[in-house]
Motif scaffolding. Structure first.
Motif, PDB file in Angstrom:
ATOM      1  N   ALA A 177      -3.466   5.683   5.603  1.00 17.59           N
ATOM      2  CA  ALA A 177      -3.316   5.196   4.239  1.00 17.59           C
ATOM      3  C   ALA A 177      -3.803   6.232   3.236  1.00 17.59           C
ATOM      4  N   GLY A 178      -4.861   6.965   3.610  1.00 16.16           N
ATOM      5  CA  GLY A 178      -5.401   7.984   2.725  1.00 16.16           C
ATOM      6  C   GLY A 178      -4.477   9.166   2.535  1.00 16.16           C
ATOM      7  N   GLU A 179      -3.457   9.280   3.369  1.00 16.77           N
ATOM      8  CA  GLU A 179      -2.482  10.352   3.198  1.00 16.77           C
ATOM      9  C   GLU A 179      -1.517  10.062   2.067  1.00 16.77           C
ATOM     10  N   GLY A 180      -1.691   8.891   1.430  1.00 12.04           N
ATOM     11  CA  GLY A 180      -0.859   8.544   0.290  1.00 12.04           C
ATOM     12  C   GLY A 180       0.409   7.823   0.660  1.00 12.04           C
ATOM     13  N   ARG A 181       0.534   7.412   1.936  1.00 15.02           N
ATOM     14  CA  ARG A 181       1.754   6.724   2.344  1.00 15.02           C
ATOM     15  C   ARG A 181       1.760   5.290   1.884  1.00 15.02           C
ATOM     16  N   CYS A 182       0.658   4.581   2.120  1.00 13.21           N
ATOM     17  CA  CYS A 182       0.608   3.192   1.710  1.00 13.21           C
ATOM     18  C   CYS A 182      -0.778   2.665   1.957  1.00 13.21           C
ATOM     19  N   PRO A 183      -1.138   1.526   1.361  1.00 11.81           N
ATOM     20  CA  PRO A 183      -2.406   0.873   1.698  1.00 11.81           C
ATOM     21  C   PRO A 183      -2.296   0.158   3.026  1.00 11.81           C
ATOM     22  N   THR A 184      -3.419  -0.067   3.663  1.00 16.64           N
ATOM     23  CA  THR A 184      -3.452  -0.805   4.927  1.00 16.64           C
ATOM     24  C   THR A 184      -4.379  -1.994   4.766  1.00 16.64           C
TER      25      THR A 184
END
Length: 401
Positions: A393-400
């Motif tokens: 999620a921290g890679e900016g893909r999405c929240p988890t």
């Protein structure tokens, strides 16, 4: 005669034996119950139930529906869906259904105009302002989500018989008090068979909605069934938006993933494995179905149990890590790869909902070999799982979630 006396004596002692056995069992049961109560800290006392005087609420006045002849809204799907909800609400109150247009034209009568511009105030994307003007009503928002939120609020007030713009609240900032309002998939994908449901004995806890479209072999999905599920899902999303929801949770994770990005020479699914073709078919068939919710203005979350497994995946984890070593970091690199692939294949996904503490055969879909295992059991394994998934999620893909 001796035999008769022996039988008579035996019969005479049986009631005492039974009574003694029952008393002994009751004593043992009481002792066990007492010890369990002590261990769990159980106690009870008489309840003091307060007296309650019931009275009917006073009748509430119903505000007249506003005379809106036209709704002028940007050509944006979430905003237009919300504008249609206002039109439906007015029609439901017996008023003429206003046209939903993107230009005011030469309309006669009051107009509800939607403006997407700065000035809605606040940081929330769902913030809006509703004001009264000589031409009717104007709803201003900085983001389409705010415009849609304001329109759904107007529709709700019309249906409820409330004042659309209460006195003293002209041009007041509005926004939902709860930021994330999640909807599940309800009855989407379930057969409409009340008699079969009442007479059935299917106690499966599987909640996947793709079941009617699943085929055992190529092409792996029934396109006609996908179309039926898609229509039901669109209906669910449209209704959910009207009721104020802004997110939906769709069951699924492992069935959309191939783990092809793992390039360490120990592929999860070797070339030609049925799981590869099946996952690609699922993405192609159902990716557009779930995307409708995103396009309509909802956040889309996928949901899975942990650990999610298939036989080849479990064998792969056994080869590499010696089993389901959920307390360490190495095993979770595999699920990180799967999660990245999910968010790449379904780029509109807003997050992943993970359930631990439940799983097993009761959650398995008949005909599929995707399963789940209650393998995240300790604080250490929960922390390892969360750190690994949140790193994606921290890679900016999405929240988890």
């Amino acid at each position: 005669m001796a035999t008769d006396r022996h039988v008579s004596a035996a019969r005479g002692t049986r009631p005492w034996v039974v009574v003694a056995a029952v008393a002994g069992l009751l004593g043992v049961g009481a002792a066990v119950a007492y010890q369990v109560g002590v261990a769990l800290g159980l106690s009870f006392e008489p309840a003091d139930i307060p007296h309650e005087d019931l009275a009917a609420a006073a009748p509430r006045g119903v505000a007249a529906a506003p005379p809106i002849t036209r709704i002028v809204a940007p050509d944006d799907l979430p905003v237009r869906l919300a504008a249609r909800a206002v039109a439906d609400a007015l029609a439901g109150r017996g008023e003429p259904r206003p046209a939903v247009v993107d230009r005011p034209g030469a309309a006669r009568g009051p107009v509800l105009r939607v403006e997407l511009a700065g000035g809605a105030g606040g940081a929330s994307d769902e913030a809006y302002r509703l004001a009264r003007t000589p031409a009717g009503l104007v709803l201003r928002a900085a983001h389409p989500a705010g415009a849609a939120s304001g329109l759904y609020t107007v529709a709700d007030r019309i249906r409820s018989g409330d004042e659309v713009l209460p006195a003293g609240r002209n041009d007041e900032r509005g926004a939902p008090r709860l930021g994330l309002r999640l909807l599940d998939t309800g009855s989407v994908g379930l057969p409409d068979d009340p008699a079969g449901f009442a007479a059935g004995d299917d106690y499966s806890l599987n909640t996947d909605v793709v079941g009617p479209a699943v085929l055992a072999g190529p092409p792996y999905v029934d396109t006609a069934a996908v179309a039926r599920i898609a229509a039901q899902f669109r209906q669910l999303v449209d209704h959910g938006l009207t009721e104020g929801y802004n997110g939906v949770v769709v069951p699924g994770f492992l069935e959309y993933v191939t783990f092809a990005s793992i390039g360490d020479g120990h592929q999860v699914y070797p070339a030609g494995d049925v799981h590869l073709a099946r996952a690609k078919a699922m993405v192609a068939a159902f990716g557009p179905v779930w995307r409708y919710a995103h396009d309509a203005g909802m956040k889309v979350y996928f949901a899975t149990d942990m650990l999610a497994l298939s036989p080849p995946l479990q064998r792969y984890l056994q080869r590499r890590f010696g089993g389901l070593a959920t307390g360490g970091t190495r095993l979770w690199t595999v699920y990180q790869a799967g999660l990245r692939e999910l968010f790449t294949a379904l780029p509109y996904a807003d997050g992943l909902v993970v359930r631990v503490g439940e799983g097993g055969a009761a959650y398995r879909f008949p005909g599929w070999d995707y399963t789940s295992r209650i393998a995240v059991r300790t604080p250490a394994s929960v922390r390892a799982m969360l750190r690994a998934l949140l790193a994606v999620a921290g890679e900016g893909r999405c929240p988890t979630t």
